[in-house]
Design a protein around this motif. Structure first.
Motif, PDB file in Angstrom:
ATOM      1  N   LEU A  58       0.650  -1.145  -0.237  1.00  0.00           N
ATOM      2  CA  LEU A  58      -0.312  -0.519   0.266  1.00  0.00           C
ATOM      3  C   LEU A  58       0.901   1.049   0.207  1.00  0.00           C
ATOM      4  N   ALA A  59       1.778   1.421   0.759  1.00  0.00           N
ATOM      5  CA  ALA A  59       3.142   2.619   0.373  1.00  0.00           C
ATOM      6  C   ALA A  59       3.384   2.922  -0.121  1.00  0.00           C
ATOM      7  N   THR A  60       4.088   1.783  -1.367  1.00  0.00           N
ATOM      8  CA  THR A  60       4.520   1.476  -1.919  1.00  0.00           C
ATOM      9  C   THR A  60       3.587   1.852  -3.241  1.00  0.00           C
ATOM     10  N   ALA A  61       2.289   1.509  -3.315  1.00  0.00           N
ATOM     11  CA  ALA A  61       1.759   2.043  -3.891  1.00  0.00           C
ATOM     12  C   ALA A  61       1.807   3.985  -3.931  1.00  0.00           C
ATOM     13  N   ALA A  62       1.141   4.186  -2.651  1.00  0.00           N
ATOM     14  CA  ALA A  62       1.459   5.330  -3.326  1.00  0.00           C
ATOM     15  C   ALA A  62       2.080   6.180  -3.245  1.00  0.00           C
ATOM     16  N   ALA A  63       3.334   5.867  -2.748  1.00  0.00           N
ATOM     17  CA  ALA A  63       4.508   6.487  -2.746  1.00  0.00           C
ATOM     18  C   ALA A  63       4.365   6.772  -4.239  1.00  0.00           C
ATOM     19  N   LEU A  64       4.435   5.369  -5.382  1.00  0.00           N
ATOM     20  CA  LEU A  64       4.484   6.405  -6.905  1.00  0.00           C
ATOM     21  C   LEU A  64       3.463   6.854  -7.436  1.00  0.00           C
ATOM     22  N   ILE A  65       2.115   7.417  -6.466  1.00  0.00           N
ATOM     23  CA  ILE A  65       1.785   8.072  -7.237  1.00  0.00           C
ATOM     24  C   ILE A  65       1.636   9.765  -6.760  1.00  0.00           C
ATOM     25  N   VAL A  88      12.516   6.116  -2.841  1.00  0.00           N
ATOM     26  CA  VAL A  88      11.595   5.948  -2.267  1.00  0.00           C
ATOM     27  C   VAL A  88      10.987   4.664  -2.046  1.00  0.00           C
ATOM     28  N   THR A  89      11.023   3.926  -2.878  1.00  0.00           N
ATOM     29  CA  THR A  89      10.168   2.232  -3.148  1.00  0.00           C
ATOM     30  C   THR A  89      11.360   1.075  -1.768  1.00  0.00           C
ATOM     31  N   ALA A  90      12.689   1.825  -2.625  1.00  0.00           N
ATOM     32  CA  ALA A  90      13.618   1.242  -1.818  1.00  0.00           C
ATOM     33  C   ALA A  90      13.678   1.235  -0.389  1.00  0.00           C
ATOM     34  N   VAL A  91      13.073   2.983   0.203  1.00  0.00           N
ATOM     35  CA  VAL A  91      13.470   3.469   1.553  1.00  0.00           C
ATOM     36  C   VAL A  91      12.589   2.185   2.339  1.00  0.00           C
ATOM     37  N   ILE A  92      11.292   2.298   1.191  1.00  0.00           N
ATOM     38  CA  ILE A  92      10.292   1.945   1.833  1.00  0.00           C
ATOM     39  C   ILE A  92       9.835   0.273   2.423  1.00  0.00           C
ATOM     40  N   VAL A  93      10.531  -0.622   0.634  1.00  0.00           N
ATOM     41  CA  VAL A  93      11.242  -1.752   1.296  1.00  0.00           C
ATOM     42  C   VAL A  93      12.629  -2.263   2.343  1.00  0.00           C
ATOM     43  N   THR A  94      13.506  -1.731   2.227  1.00  0.00           N
ATOM     44  CA  THR A  94      13.919  -1.985   3.287  1.00  0.00           C
ATOM     45  C   THR A  94      13.006  -1.491   5.065  1.00  0.00           C
ATOM     46  N   ALA A  95      12.496  -0.612   4.652  1.00  0.00           N
ATOM     47  CA  ALA A  95      11.242  -0.559   6.151  1.00  0.00           C
ATOM     48  C   ALA A  95      10.890  -1.641   6.711  1.00  0.00           C
ATOM     49  N   TRP A  96      10.571  -2.546   5.272  1.00  0.00           N
ATOM     50  CA  TRP A  96      10.079  -3.886   5.463  1.00  0.00           C
ATOM     51  C   TRP A  96      10.921  -5.248   5.597  1.00  0.00           C
ATOM     52  N   LEU A  97      11.708  -5.226   5.155  1.00  0.00           N
ATOM     53  CA  LEU A  97      12.137  -6.406   4.657  1.00  0.00           C
ATOM     54  C   LEU A  97      14.054  -6.781   5.712  1.00  0.00           C
ATOM     55  N   PHE A 135      14.210  16.700  -1.053  1.00  0.00           N
ATOM     56  CA  PHE A 135      13.041  17.328  -0.682  1.00  0.00           C
ATOM     57  C   PHE A 135      11.928  16.171  -0.467  1.00  0.00           C
ATOM     58  N   GLY A 136      12.052  16.486  -1.900  1.00  0.00           N
ATOM     59  CA  GLY A 136      11.013  14.642  -2.609  1.00  0.00           C
ATOM     60  C   GLY A 136      10.736  13.537  -1.922  1.00  0.00           C
ATOM     61  N   LEU A 137      11.983  12.752  -1.402  1.00  0.00           N
ATOM     62  CA  LEU A 137      12.823  11.746  -0.940  1.00  0.00           C
ATOM     63  C   LEU A 137      12.297  12.093   0.505  1.00  0.00           C
ATOM     64  N   ALA A 138      12.822  13.188   0.736  1.00  0.00           N
ATOM     65  CA  ALA A 138      13.062  12.953   2.810  1.00  0.00           C
ATOM     66  C   ALA A 138      11.124  12.898   2.510  1.00  0.00           C
ATOM     67  N   TRP A 139      10.866  13.633   2.227  1.00  0.00           N
ATOM     68  CA  TRP A 139       8.785  14.441   2.512  1.00  0.00           C
ATOM     69  C   TRP A 139       7.922  12.657   2.145  1.00  0.00           C
ATOM     70  N   LEU A 140       8.458  12.005   1.094  1.00  0.00           N
ATOM     71  CA  LEU A 140       7.394  10.727   0.793  1.00  0.00           C
ATOM     72  C   LEU A 140       7.939   9.467   1.153  1.00  0.00           C
ATOM     73  N   SER A 141       9.131   9.639   2.150  1.00  0.00           N
ATOM     74  CA  SER A 141       9.672   8.159   2.034  1.00  0.00           C
ATOM     75  C   SER A 141       9.449   8.157   3.955  1.00  0.00           C
ATOM     76  N   LEU A 142       8.735   9.256   4.371  1.00  0.00           N
ATOM     77  CA  LEU A 142       7.732   9.116   5.248  1.00  0.00           C
ATOM     78  C   LEU A 142       6.751   8.286   5.596  1.00  0.00           C
ATOM     79  N   LEU A 143       6.211   7.482   4.224  1.00  0.00           N
ATOM     80  CA  LEU A 143       5.466   6.420   3.858  1.00  0.00           C
ATOM     81  C   LEU A 143       5.810   4.698   4.794  1.00  0.00           C
TER      82      LEU A 143
END
Length: 267
Positions: A58-65, A88-97, A135-143
């Motif tokens: 869900l976070a990845t889909a939201a991040a891509l949009i 951003v996707t890599a940060v989300i996947v890292t938070a999971w795995l 800025f986008g990386l710092a902001w959207l990686s919060l997902l």
């Protein structure tokens, strides 16, 4: 302890109650918004029900949009958007795995998004592109914070949504001093009323703590103003036009991003 199972009846009840109110109002714009919620709430709840893999998806889909909308607002080249989306996707996947490697993933992402304008030799707009991407990386990686928070993140999303709605109606009715030149329609009266409503929603959902309360009361309005700053800089009213009643996804999750930022700092 907050669980998705404990939240589901509240979400379903709130959705049904809101639907009855919308039908009674006979206002088309409210009906459109409710229909969007009627589709979105079960999808989001289902993702959280699946646990960390579902939340990460869900976070990845939201991040891509969100990256697509952010890149459009700031007129970033497609290459910049693609690398930012990957980072951003890599940060989300890292938070999971591999949550212990989250800082490394963020640093690698920062290097990647900065490298794009550097390698293109863009002397005229390189600094703007790199700054926007960072800025986008710092902001959207919060997902990525949605993944470890689990059901608490779902409760947080509900609370900031309640706060947004209460702030909107209270601000219009009560008036008073403006919150910020970044968003002239927002009033302190609405913000304070929204904060109280959001914290109340946390208490009802069993997710209230001083950290989540501050996240909703302070982070939510701050996140909204951050997006207003981006949109004003881009001279745009909305981040998108595809989400009925909300404009774009960023217009819907801006308060959540601010709340997540506060929660990450306090934890």
């Amino acid at each position: 302890m907050t669980t998705v199972a404990s939240l589901a009846p509240w979400l379903g009840g709130a959705l049904a109650l809101a639907g009855a109110g919308v039908l009674a109002s006979r206002r088309r714009e409210l009906m459109v918004r409710w229909c969007a919620w009627a589709v979105g709430v079960p999808l989001v709840t289902g993702a959280f029900w699946l646990g960390a893999p579902g939340v990460a998806a869900l976070a990845t889909a939201a991040a891509l949009i969100a990256v697509r909308e952010f890149g459009g607002l700031l007129d970033l080249p497609l290459t910049d958007r693609a690398v930012l989306a990957a980072a951003v996707t890599a940060v989300i996947v890292t938070a999971w795995l591999a949550p212990g490697e989250i800082l490394r993933a963020g640093a690698a992402g920062a290097l990647a998004v900065t490298a794009v304008p550097l390698l293109s030799g863009d002397a005229d707009h390189g600094l703007r592109r790199a700054s926007a991407a960072l800025f986008g990386l710092a902001w959207l990686s919060l997902l990525a914070a949605l993944v470890p928070l689990g059901a608490d993140a779902l409760a947080l999303f509900v609370a900031v949504s309640v706060a947004d709605i209460a702030a909107y109606f209270a601000g219009r009715r009560l008036g008073g001093p403006r919150l910020s030149p970044l968003s002239p329609a927002k009033r302190w009266s609405g913000t304070l009323t929204g904060a109280a409503a959001g914290v109340g929603a946390l208490a009802v959902l069993g997710a209230a703590s001083w950290q989540t309360a501050l996240a909703v009361a302070v982070g939510g309005p701050a996140g909204d103003l951050i997006e207003s700053m981006v949109k004003r800089g881009a001279r745009q009213k909305d981040a998108g036009r595809w989400l009925p009643g909300s404009g774009g996804l960023l217009d819907r999750v801006d308060s959540l991003l601010g709340a997540l930022a506060v929660l990450v700092v306090l934890h």
